[in-house]
Design a protein around this motif. Structure first.
Motif, PDB file in Angstrom:
ATOM      1  N   MET A 294       0.821  -1.207   0.000  1.00 37.82           N
ATOM      2  CA  MET A 294       0.000   0.000   0.000  1.00 37.82           C
ATOM      3  C   MET A 294       0.856   1.259   0.000  1.00 37.82           C
ATOM      4  O   MET A 294       0.492   2.275  -0.619  1.00 37.82           O
ATOM      5  CB  MET A 294      -0.946  -0.010   1.199  1.00 37.82           C
ATOM      6  N   PHE A 295       2.017   1.201   0.664  1.00 43.05           N
ATOM      7  CA  PHE A 295       2.922   2.355   0.626  1.00 43.05           C
ATOM      8  C   PHE A 295       3.445   2.584  -0.800  1.00 43.05           C
ATOM      9  O   PHE A 295       3.503   3.727  -1.278  1.00 43.05           O
ATOM     10  CB  PHE A 295       4.094   2.140   1.589  1.00 43.05           C
ATOM     11  N   ALA A 309       4.545  -3.273  -6.400  1.00 47.83           N
ATOM     12  CA  ALA A 309       3.496  -3.296  -5.382  1.00 47.83           C
ATOM     13  C   ALA A 309       2.614  -4.531  -5.557  1.00 47.83           C
ATOM     14  O   ALA A 309       2.182  -5.141  -4.567  1.00 47.83           O
ATOM     15  CB  ALA A 309       2.652  -2.028  -5.473  1.00 47.83           C
ATOM     16  N   ALA A 310       2.335  -4.910  -6.805  1.00 47.88           N
ATOM     17  CA  ALA A 310       1.518  -6.098  -7.071  1.00 47.88           C
ATOM     18  C   ALA A 310       2.191  -7.354  -6.536  1.00 47.88           C
ATOM     19  O   ALA A 310       1.517  -8.244  -5.987  1.00 47.88           O
ATOM     20  CB  ALA A 310       1.265  -6.235  -8.570  1.00 47.88           C
ATOM     21  N   ILE A 311       3.505  -7.435  -6.678  1.00 53.51           N
ATOM     22  CA  ILE A 311       4.235  -8.594  -6.160  1.00 53.51           C
ATOM     23  C   ILE A 311       4.116  -8.655  -4.643  1.00 53.51           C
ATOM     24  O   ILE A 311       3.836  -9.715  -4.063  1.00 53.51           O
ATOM     25  CB  ILE A 311       5.714  -8.528  -6.586  1.00 53.51           C
ATOM     26  N   ALA A 312       4.299  -7.499  -3.983  1.00 50.77           N
ATOM     27  CA  ALA A 312       4.199  -7.462  -2.517  1.00 50.77           C
ATOM     28  C   ALA A 312       2.784  -7.804  -2.053  1.00 50.77           C
ATOM     29  O   ALA A 312       2.597  -8.591  -1.118  1.00 50.77           O
ATOM     30  CB  ALA A 312       4.610  -6.084  -2.007  1.00 50.77           C
ATOM     31  N   GLN A 313       1.783  -7.222  -2.714  1.00 51.59           N
ATOM     32  CA  GLN A 313       0.396  -7.474  -2.311  1.00 51.59           C
ATOM     33  C   GLN A 313      -0.005  -8.924  -2.593  1.00 51.59           C
ATOM     34  O   GLN A 313      -0.668  -9.571  -1.769  1.00 51.59           O
ATOM     35  CB  GLN A 313      -0.538  -6.501  -3.041  1.00 51.59           C
ATOM     36  N   GLY A 314       0.394  -9.459  -3.723  1.00 53.86           N
ATOM     37  CA  GLY A 314       0.077 -10.850  -4.043  1.00 53.86           C
ATOM     38  C   GLY A 314       0.734 -11.819  -3.072  1.00 53.86           C
ATOM     39  O   GLY A 314       0.110 -12.789  -2.627  1.00 53.86           O
ATOM     40  N   LEU A 371      -6.671   7.802  -0.893  1.00 47.56           N
ATOM     41  CA  LEU A 371      -7.296   6.552  -0.460  1.00 47.56           C
ATOM     42  C   LEU A 371      -6.246   5.471  -0.216  1.00 47.56           C
ATOM     43  O   LEU A 371      -6.350   4.689   0.740  1.00 47.56           O
ATOM     44  CB  LEU A 371      -8.300   6.068  -1.504  1.00 47.56           C
ATOM     45  N   PHE A 372      -5.226   5.441  -1.065  1.00 47.29           N
ATOM     46  CA  PHE A 372      -4.177   4.439  -0.873  1.00 47.29           C
ATOM     47  C   PHE A 372      -3.261   4.809   0.289  1.00 47.29           C
ATOM     48  O   PHE A 372      -2.706   3.922   0.946  1.00 47.29           O
ATOM     49  CB  PHE A 372      -3.404   4.245  -2.176  1.00 47.29           C
ATOM     50  N   GLY A 375      -5.017   3.478   3.037  1.00 47.93           N
ATOM     51  CA  GLY A 375      -4.802   2.034   3.045  1.00 47.93           C
ATOM     52  C   GLY A 375      -3.540   1.627   3.783  1.00 47.93           C
ATOM     53  O   GLY A 375      -3.495   0.580   4.430  1.00 47.93           O
ATOM     54  N   VAL A 376      -2.506   2.446   3.694  1.00 48.62           N
ATOM     55  CA  VAL A 376      -1.273   2.180   4.454  1.00 48.62           C
ATOM     56  C   VAL A 376      -1.587   2.142   5.945  1.00 48.62           C
ATOM     57  O   VAL A 376      -1.152   1.245   6.680  1.00 48.62           O
ATOM     58  CB  VAL A 376      -0.189   3.246   4.162  1.00 48.62           C
ATOM     59  N   SER A 377      -2.358   3.123   6.410  1.00 48.36           N
ATOM     60  CA  SER A 377      -2.719   3.198   7.827  1.00 48.36           C
ATOM     61  C   SER A 377      -3.545   1.987   8.252  1.00 48.36           C
ATOM     62  O   SER A 377      -3.326   1.422   9.329  1.00 48.36           O
ATOM     63  CB  SER A 377      -3.507   4.487   8.109  1.00 48.36           C
ATOM     64  N   LEU A 378      -4.488   1.573   7.411  1.00 46.22           N
ATOM     65  CA  LEU A 378      -5.316   0.417   7.739  1.00 46.22           C
ATOM     66  C   LEU A 378      -4.477  -0.857   7.847  1.00 46.22           C
ATOM     67  O   LEU A 378      -4.677  -1.678   8.756  1.00 46.22           O
ATOM     68  CB  LEU A 378      -6.399   0.232   6.676  1.00 46.22           C
ATOM     69  N   ALA A 379      -3.539  -1.023   6.927  1.00 50.55           N
ATOM     70  CA  ALA A 379      -2.668  -2.197   6.976  1.00 50.55           C
ATOM     71  C   ALA A 379      -1.778  -2.180   8.215  1.00 50.55           C
ATOM     72  O   ALA A 379      -1.534  -3.214   8.839  1.00 50.55           O
ATOM     73  CB  ALA A 379      -1.819  -2.272   5.706  1.00 50.55           C
ATOM     74  N   LEU A 380      -1.305  -0.995   8.576  1.00 52.77           N
ATOM     75  CA  LEU A 380      -0.486  -0.865   9.793  1.00 52.77           C
ATOM     76  C   LEU A 380      -1.290  -1.205  11.044  1.00 52.77           C
ATOM     77  O   LEU A 380      -0.783  -1.878  11.954  1.00 52.77           O
ATOM     78  CB  LEU A 380       0.068   0.559   9.903  1.00 52.77           C
ATOM     79  N   VAL A 381      -2.534  -0.764  11.082  1.00 52.62           N
ATOM     80  CA  VAL A 381      -3.397  -1.088  12.233  1.00 52.62           C
ATOM     81  C   VAL A 381      -3.597  -2.596  12.332  1.00 52.62           C
ATOM     82  O   VAL A 381      -3.527  -3.169  13.429  1.00 52.62           O
ATOM     83  CB  VAL A 381      -4.750  -0.358  12.107  1.00 52.62           C
TER      84      VAL A 381
END
Length: 412
Positions: A294-295, A309-314, A371-372, A375-381
């Motif tokens: 997300m970062f 980013a796609a590699i990290a998210q996948g 929005l993204f 998303g970084v904050s949501l993933a960190l939470v």
């Protein structure tokens, strides 16, 4: 796959039939991902109505996940899998037979039941037929049907739409679903029944379904999956619009393909490793990868940055879902496994469902890049919740989340 040599003929047969049914299910479902919005538009739907119909999928998914989890425990895992494959085969015929927006919404909501049923029944059956010491490895292998189906389905659907039209497309999707039903009907539940004879409980002593959610063994995984569902829903809903807003020369489909490849690669190795080192460290790793992804998306300006980013998210997604299934399997008895799985994964469903209207309401204020960043904050939470709340204290949670302590909530 040395684990296959340790399985009995019955285990091999049932897991193989399940895998084929799973591949057919996911291919059937995803043939309509790139094509159904165009169909809704072609029968007269506005952009808003396209969103309403597609979003109706979450209605069936959310309303029936809990009930199907109960049915899985109280009646039959096989029955729930068969419900899922029947629905995924029937819904395309419904789309083909109607052209009004309300009826399309109804069939789309009906279609949502398919995932609620199939994923609940499939995952619990895989666990029922897996030796406990090899559970993570087999869950990882059996979950490969998801990225393979996600790779095959959209490509097949797009080709059929262009070359032969909607009628053949919907009939093909239906045929794949019904073939999945045929294979699902060949599954047996002997492994489940044998275990249940040893751990049968008086129903009056079992926890009420929704009170299970308050249990610390389920509450934290469900909350983590809810946060990740918000992140994932944001990504799938707004990524194409974000790419277009930035004016980047990148087909969003390439992002999803790259993500699916990374997810596939992780699922091959991660399950076996988790049997040896525990689930906690790999869940932590997956959530960290979501933060990184997300970062990268929040700061991306070039196609290569999106693909990294796609590699990290996948890789994160390909690790998180199998590990959460394994974790919930570790934390449940056979007689309650379907309900516990439904409750925990239900958090992910809810997050995805709320991401569009909830996170999207900030689009006018923050813009798509904002929005993204959110998303970084949501993933960190999500990461912080897991590191501090996954066990009976912060210290125990941190040690479990870093692979230095066993899961205190695992059923012995």
């Amino acid at each position: 796959m040395n684990v296959l040599k340790t399985l009995t003929p019955a285990q091999k047969k049932n897991l193989a039939v399940l895998a084929i049914s799973g591949l057919l299910f996911w291919t059937s479902l995803t043939t309509l991902l790139p094509t159904l919005p165009a169909y809704i538009s072609d029968v007269g739907g506005s952009k808003h109505q396209v969103g309403l119909v597609m979003g109706s999928f979450a209605i069936g998914l959310l309303l029936f996940r809990a009930q199907l989890g109960q049915l899985s425990d109280q009646r039959s895992r096989k029955l729930v899998v068969m419900i899922g494959t029947f629905v995924v085969g029937t819904a395309p015929l419904g789309y083909l037979s109607v052209d009004s927006i309300p009826l399309l919404m109804a069939f789309r909501a009906f279609h949502g039941i398919s995932i609620a049923a199939f994923t609940t029944g499939y995952s619990t059956l895989v666990v029922d037929w897996s030796p406990p010491e090899k559970r993570g490895e087999l869950i990882g292998y059996m979950s490969l049907v998801v990225p393979v189906g996600l790779a095959l389905g959209p490509a097949l659907g797009g080709y059929l739409q262009v070359s032969v039209g909607y009628e053949v497309l919907f009939m093909t999707s239906a045929t794949l679903g019904y073939l999945g039903l045929l294979f699902a009907s060949q599954v047996t539940e002997a492994g489940k029944k044998q275990v249940e004879e040893k751990e049968r409980e008086d129903t009056s002593q079992q926890a009420a379904f929704w009170t299970m959610l308050l249990s610390p063994r389920i509450r934290t995984p469900a909350m983590v999956l809810f946060m990740v569902g918000l992140v994932f829903g944001t990504l799938t809903t707004f990524l194409p619009l974000y790419v277009r807003e930035l004016g980047i020369d990148l087909n969003p489909g390439l992002y999803y393909t790259t993500s699916a490849i990374a997810s596939f690669a992780m699922r091959i190795f991660i399950g076996k490793a988790s049997d040896q080192f525990g689930r906690g460290i790999f869940i932590t790793m997956s959530l960290t990868l979501y933060v990184v992804a997300m970062f990268l998306l929040a700061t991306a300006n070039t196609p290569i940055e999106f693909l990294v980013a796609a590699i990290a998210q996948g890789a994160g997604g390909g690790t998180l879902i199998p590990m959460m299934i394994a974790l919930m399997s570790d934390r449940s008895t056979t007689s309650e496994r379907g309900r516990i799985y439904a409750l925990s994964i239900g958090g992910f469903d809810l997050g995805i469902a709320l991401a569009g209207p909830g996170i999207g309401s900030f689009a006018e204020i923050l813009g798509y890049r904002g929005l993204f960043q959110l998303g970084v904050s949501l993933a960190l939470v999500a990461l912080l919740i897991f590191i501090t709340r996954s066990s009976k204290s912060i210290a125990h949670s941190f040690r479990f989340a870093t692979g230095r302590e066993k899961d205190v909530y695992a059923v012995k």
